[in-house]
Scaffold this active site. Structure first.
Site, short mmCIF file in Angstrom:
data_model
loop_
_atom_site.label_atom_id
_atom_site.label_comp_id
_atom_site.label_asym_id
_atom_site.label_seq_id
_atom_site.Cartn_x
_atom_site.Cartn_y
_atom_site.Cartn_z
N TYR A 163 0.64 -1.21 0.09
CA TYR A 163 -0.22 0.31 -0.14
C TYR A 163 1.11 1.18 -0.52
CZ TYR A 163 -4.32 3.05 1.55
OH TYR A 163 -4.66 3.82 1.61
N ALA A 165 4.03 1.88 -1.01
CA ALA A 165 4.63 1.60 -2.32
C ALA A 165 3.60 1.94 -3.28
CB ALA A 165 4.83 -0.49 -2.86
N LYS A 167 0.92 3.69 -2.94
CA LYS A 167 0.77 5.29 -2.05
C LYS A 167 2.00 6.64 -3.01
CE LYS A 167 -3.97 5.20 -1.81
NZ LYS A 167 -5.19 5.42 -2.72
N1 LIG Z 1 -10.13 5.01 4.94
C1 LIG Z 1 -9.34 5.43 5.19
O1 LIG Z 1 -8.50 5.54 6.20
C2 LIG Z 1 -7.74 5.84 4.30
C3 LIG Z 1 -6.64 7.09 3.90
C4 LIG Z 1 -5.87 7.60 3.55
C5 LIG Z 1 -6.19 7.34 2.15
N2 LIG Z 1 -7.19 6.34 1.81
C6 LIG Z 1 -6.98 6.45 -0.27
O2 LIG Z 1 -8.63 6.58 -0.19
C7 LIG Z 1 -9.32 6.52 -1.16
C8 LIG Z 1 -11.00 5.74 -0.52
O3 LIG Z 1 -11.52 5.22 0.32
P1 LIG Z 1 -11.97 4.99 1.09
O4 LIG Z 1 -11.53 4.71 2.43
O5 LIG Z 1 -13.02 6.26 0.95
O6 LIG Z 1 -11.71 3.59 0.33
P2 LIG Z 1 -13.76 2.75 0.13
O7 LIG Z 1 -14.62 2.98 0.88
O8 LIG Z 1 -13.31 0.74 -0.02
O9 LIG Z 1 -14.30 2.80 -0.71
C9 LIG Z 1 -13.40 2.47 -2.52
C10 LIG Z 1 -13.70 2.79 -3.67
O10 LIG Z 1 -13.42 2.82 -4.80
C11 LIG Z 1 -13.83 1.45 -5.65
N3 LIG Z 1 -12.88 0.69 -6.31
C12 LIG Z 1 -11.82 0.06 -5.73
N4 LIG Z 1 -10.91 -0.77 -6.45
C13 LIG Z 1 -12.01 0.14 -7.80
C14 LIG Z 1 -11.31 -0.42 -8.95
N5 LIG Z 1 -10.63 -1.45 -9.65
N6 LIG Z 1 -11.84 0.19 -10.07
C15 LIG Z 1 -13.07 1.54 -9.89
N7 LIG Z 1 -13.25 1.83 -8.51
C16 LIG Z 1 -13.03 1.07 -7.61
C17 LIG Z 1 -15.10 0.77 -4.17
O11 LIG Z 1 -16.17 0.49 -5.13
P3 LIG Z 1 -16.08 -1.22 -6.26
O12 LIG Z 1 -15.00 -1.83 -4.96
O13 LIG Z 1 -17.45 -0.89 -6.55
O14 LIG Z 1 -15.11 -1.06 -7.01
C18 LIG Z 1 -15.28 1.96 -3.54
O15 LIG Z 1 -16.49 2.96 -4.12
C19 LIG Z 1 -8.24 5.26 -1.11
O16 LIG Z 1 -7.43 5.73 -2.61
C20 LIG Z 1 -7.79 5.16 -0.50
O17 LIG Z 1 -6.25 4.41 -0.49
C21 LIG Z 1 -8.16 6.04 2.26
#
Ligand SMILES: NC(=O)c1ccc[n+]([C@@H]2O[C@H](COP(=O)([O-])OP(=O)(O)OC[C@H]3O[C@@H](n4cnc5c(N)ncnc54)[C@H](OP(=O)(O)O)[C@@H]3O)[C@@H](O)[C@H]2O)c1
Length: 258
Positions: A163, A165, A167
């Site tokens: 992860y 790597a 980001k």
């Molecule tokens: N939550 C945290 O603590 C956190 C912290 C730092 C950064 N982030 C980053 O923020 C972003 C959003 O995270 P989140 O926490 O909101 O995650 P989440 O609630 O799991 O939502 C992820 C979204 O991405 C979609 N997705 C995943 N793989 C995909 C693909 N191959 N093609 C198209 N859509 C895809 C999922 O829908 P489907 O599964 O239906 O495709 C879902 O809509 C991510 O990049 C994550 O790394 C999150």
């Protein structure tokens, strides 16, 4: 000079594509754009989740909402995704790359499949969809791309080697693209959040020990909510950030400050 600076005006009618727009940070970003009068396309793989997101987003009274089913790790689909947005709205003014996954595992246990899945979505998918969108933005001579990175694009953490790597790659990819595409008035930045309560982290926080460890690492002593990230996304999408490119806006409660 600034009293009539209308934040909402710069988002009104602009065309926004949010990947991962069915859930979490992506969904809340899409909601904020919808409430501010933007034309919003939400993308994810699960059709039912997209339908539900579109239904909720239209409840804001904004009818300019479309759902797109697609997988950003598939380069052919990325071409179709762009075409669908252009057909619906005529342009793509803002791309928010929020789609992302994680599979926490120790360095000694990560498989090739884990590595490929994480890197294919978080880094390669974000790049090739951005490349498609940039080709469109070059013609428009304007555009803003906001990559949702992570504090783990800046620092390491347990069980997060693949992860981190992905980001870390996203952070530097953002800088390189920002430098190259600046001549077309395309701005590319990241937002780097700390732990945020979404479906991605739901399982982790069932473990009270882990939750406490995380909170203790955050100087502001709180786990984030999607709402905490949305302000940074809107700022980078609006006219208020017109001289900002190639940077990372950390929304991490101070995690990376010590
Ligand atoms: N939550 C945290 O603590 C956190 C912290 C730092 C950064 N982030 C980053 O923020 C972003 C959003 O995270 P989140 O926490 O909101 O995650 P989440 O609630 O799991 O939502 C992820 C979204 O991405 C979609 N997705 C995943 N793989 C995909 C693909 N191959 N093609 C198209 N859509 C895809 C999922 O829908 P489907 O599964 O239906 O495709 C879902 O809509 C991510 O990049 C994550 O790394 C999150």
């Amino acid at each position: 000079m600034y009293s009539n600076w209308n934040f909402k005006e710069s988002l009104k009618d602009c065309s926004v594509l949010v990947t991962g727009g069915s859930k979490g940070i992506g969904y809340h970003s899409a909601l904020a754009f919808a409430e501010n009068g933007s034309k919003v396309a939400v993308l994810a793989r699960d059709g039912k989740d997209i339908q539900e997101a579109v239904r909720l987003l239209r409840k804001t009274g904004n009818e300019n909402i479309v759902g797109i089913q697609g997988d950003i790790s598939n380069q052919e689909e990325n071409k179709q995704i762009l075409q669908k947005v252009v057909t619906a709205f005529g342009s793509v003014d803002v791309l928010v790359n929020s789609a992302g996954i994680n599979r926490p595992k120790s360095t000694l246990e990560i498989t090739e499949e884990d590595w490929d899945q994480i890197l294919d979505i978080n880094l390669k998918g974000a790049f090739f969809l951005s490349q498609e969108v940039c080709n469109q933005m070059v013609q428009q001579k304007s555009g803003k791309i906001i990559n949702i990175s992570s504090q783990m694009g800046h620092v390491g953490y347990y069980g997060r080697t693949a992860y981190c790597a992905s980001k870390g790659g996203l952070e530097l990819m953002t800088k390189a693209m920002a430098v190259e595409l600046a001549e077309y008035n395309i701005q590319i930045n990241t937002v780097a959040p700390t732990f945020i309560e979404t479906s991605l982290t739901e399982e982790y926080f069932k473990d009270d020990y882990f939750k406490e460890k995380v909170i203790n690492n955050i100087p502001l002593k709180k786990i984030g909510k999607p709402k905490d990230v949305v302000g940074a996304v809107l700022y980078l999408a609006s006219d208020m950030s017109n001289l900002v490119t190639g940077t990372s806006l950390k929304v991490d409660g101070g995690w990376t400050a010590w």
